[in-house]
Scaffold this motif. Structure first.
Motif, PDB file in Angstrom:
ATOM      1  N   LYS A  80      51.510  40.964  44.764  1.00 38.70           N
ATOM      2  CA  LYS A  80      50.890  39.636  44.716  1.00 38.70           C
ATOM      3  C   LYS A  80      50.971  39.028  43.323  1.00 38.70           C
ATOM      4  CE  LYS A  80      46.562  37.357  46.067  1.00 38.70           C
ATOM      5  NZ  LYS A  80      47.081  36.643  47.234  1.00 38.70           N
ATOM      6  N   LEU A  81      51.196  39.870  42.330  1.00 37.00           N
ATOM      7  CA  LEU A  81      51.121  39.449  40.933  1.00 37.00           C
ATOM      8  C   LEU A  81      52.503  39.027  40.435  1.00 37.00           C
ATOM      9  CD1 LEU A  81      48.839  39.373  38.789  1.00 37.00           C
ATOM     10  CD2 LEU A  81      49.684  41.561  37.980  1.00 37.00           C
ATOM     11  N   CYS A 132      38.138  41.624  39.405  1.00 38.07           N
ATOM     12  CA  CYS A 132      38.554  40.985  40.663  1.00 38.07           C
ATOM     13  C   CYS A 132      37.803  41.538  41.878  1.00 38.07           C
ATOM     14  CB  CYS A 132      40.062  41.117  40.863  1.00 38.07           C
ATOM     15  SG  CYS A 132      40.694  42.813  40.785  1.00 38.07           S
ATOM     16  N   ILE A 201      39.455  36.953  44.588  1.00 38.46           N
ATOM     17  CA  ILE A 201      40.499  35.938  44.703  1.00 38.46           C
ATOM     18  C   ILE A 201      40.106  34.915  45.767  1.00 38.46           C
ATOM     19  CG2 ILE A 201      42.901  35.535  45.390  1.00 38.46           C
ATOM     20  CD1 ILE A 201      43.606  38.240  44.161  1.00 38.46           C
ATOM     21  N   LYS A 223      42.842  33.388  37.899  1.00 34.78           N
ATOM     22  CA  LYS A 223      42.290  34.582  38.540  1.00 34.78           C
ATOM     23  C   LYS A 223      43.289  35.735  38.487  1.00 34.78           C
ATOM     24  CE  LYS A 223      39.375  37.041  40.648  1.00 34.78           C
ATOM     25  NZ  LYS A 223      38.135  37.450  39.970  1.00 34.78           N
ATOM     26  N   LEU A 224      44.552  35.467  38.754  1.00 32.95           N
ATOM     27  CA  LEU A 224      45.562  36.520  38.717  1.00 32.95           C
ATOM     28  C   LEU A 224      45.758  37.069  37.303  1.00 32.95           C
ATOM     29  CD1 LEU A 224      48.286  35.239  41.229  1.00 32.95           C
ATOM     30  CD2 LEU A 224      46.591  37.043  41.562  1.00 32.95           C
ATOM     31  N   SER A 225      45.483  36.245  36.302  1.00 34.66           N
ATOM     32  CA  SER A 225      45.526  36.742  34.921  1.00 34.66           C
ATOM     33  C   SER A 225      44.466  37.818  34.711  1.00 34.66           C
ATOM     34  CB  SER A 225      45.301  35.591  33.936  1.00 34.66           C
ATOM     35  OG  SER A 225      46.319  34.629  34.051  1.00 34.66           O
ATOM     36  N   VAL A 227      43.369  39.710  37.243  1.00 29.12           N
ATOM     37  CA  VAL A 227      43.855  40.842  38.037  1.00 29.12           C
ATOM     38  C   VAL A 227      44.826  41.684  37.217  1.00 29.12           C
ATOM     39  CG1 VAL A 227      45.153  41.516  40.104  1.00 29.12           C
ATOM     40  CG2 VAL A 227      43.536  39.608  40.218  1.00 29.12           C
ATOM     41  N   SER A 269      54.472  44.945  40.810  1.00 32.75           N
ATOM     42  CA  SER A 269      54.463  43.566  40.311  1.00 32.75           C
ATOM     43  C   SER A 269      55.814  43.208  39.681  1.00 32.75           C
ATOM     44  CB  SER A 269      53.324  43.371  39.303  1.00 32.75           C
ATOM     45  OG  SER A 269      53.541  44.117  38.127  1.00 32.75           O
TER      46      SER A 269
END
Length: 339
Positions: A80-81, A132, A201, A223-225, A227, A269
């Motif tokens: 997902k990243l 997260c 998320i 948000k992913l940052s 994660v 990733s």
């Protein structure tokens, strides 16, 4: 005979798979999206305890799934990243994520300890708040080494930490959507605030989406940052917990925990970013990640003691609430000042 050949494993696999699939379906409904599929799977696993004879048969398999499947799910979640998207967000966003995670975990843990919360629960709840949500709790938990005989208590702490971040994430999502008109933020600023302050998320998507497409995209990237910080946080927390919290509790040299599954998370990733798998394949891999994590969450729910959780959860919830308020205040200031 391996665990894969036992009746217990296949019974547990079937039960947790049912809970995970139902959690995914229910998590897609309008009013349940804010809760998320993982938390719903956990709740369904808890409800499974009503039929104790079935749970007794599946007991050994439940322990295996809650332990091994969560690692597999975290690895798959790496797809997902997208590292290129994070790079485009700039060093400012990555640096902000590192500050958020470091300060929130530190503040949340210390408040919890001041309130008398045990170290294990304190660090899990603080990690879920800072990184997260449920995935962070499940990612950090394997790094928390406990003496033999305390595995059940550790599972209770995991469930309690997940419940805390789920409750607070939902509450603060509604708060942030409610105060949006009062903040006078641009869509980018609102996206940074929601992505930087909310727990799951799903929470960031729900709140960020209320500000429009620009706000939503910014919320997801921010948000992913956070994660992205899961892997280094797991390593650092594992070493710190082993050296500081367990100091003096046992004699002799103890091996420091090595989060090999986090290496898998990073590799996934990298593959998802640079190998041309296609959007459809990546989407299915992420769905598989949540399905496997849902099974682990359901297994966790099948093995908890409700009385203990209700008794021990109040101060941990209060500490995480305080940390969440501090985080939201910080993100309002940072978003309006720097973005």
């Amino acid at each position: 005979m391996t665990i894969f050949k036992t009746r217990s494993f296949w019974s547990a696999a079937l039960l947790t798979l049912i809970c995970s699939i139902l959690g995914t379906l229910l998590g897609g409904l309008p009013y349940l999206k804010i809760i998320g599929a993982l938390v719903i799977s956990l709740i369904l696993g808890m409800l499974m305890q009503i039929h104790q004879p079935t749970i007794k048969i599946a007991k050994a398999g439940i322990g295996f799934i809650s332990n091994k499947f969560l690692r597999l799910g975290i690895i798959l979640l790496g797809f997902k990243l997208n590292l290129i998207d994070l790079a485009h967000a700039g060093i400012k966003t990555i640096l902000l994520a590192a500050i958020i995670v470091t300060c929130t975990i530190t503040i949340g843990y210390n408040i919890a300890r001041k309130l008398g919360v045990e170290p294990q629960l304190a660090i899990l709840a603080a990690s879920g708040t800072g990184i997260c949500g449920a995935a962070a709790v499940m990612g950090i938990s394997p790094q928390i080494q406990v003496p033999a005989g305390q595995e059940e208590k550790k599972r209770e702490d995991e469930v309690l930490a997940v419940a805390i971040v789920a409750i607070l994430g939902t509450v603060f999502t509604l708060i942030e959507i409610g105060i949006k008109p009062l903040l006078h933020m641009t869509p980018t600023q609102f996206g940074v605030m929601t992505g930087g302050s909310l727990h799951e998320i799903a929470h960031a998507v729900a709140a960020g989406g209320s500000g429009g497409p620009v706000s939503l995209d910014t919320a997801i990237i921010t948000k992913l940052s956070r994660v992205l910080m899961l892997a280094p946080a797991a390593l650092i927390i594992g070493i710190w917990y082993q050296k500081k919290v367990n100091k003096g509790q046992s004699s002799g040299h103890q091996k420091l925990p090595t989060p090999w599954f986090m290496l898998g998370f990073i590799i996934a990733s990298v593959i998802g970013t640079f190998v041309p798998l296609g959007a459809t394949v990546l989407a299915w891999l992420v769905k598989l990640a949540y399905l496997v994590l849902g099974m682990a969450m359901a297994a966790l729910g099948m093995s908890v003691n409700f009385n203990v959780i209700l008794h021990r959860g109040r101060n941990a919830l209060l500490a995480a609430s305080c940390a969440s308020v501090i985080l939201l205040t910080f993100m309002i200031i940072v978003s309006k000042t720097l973005f």
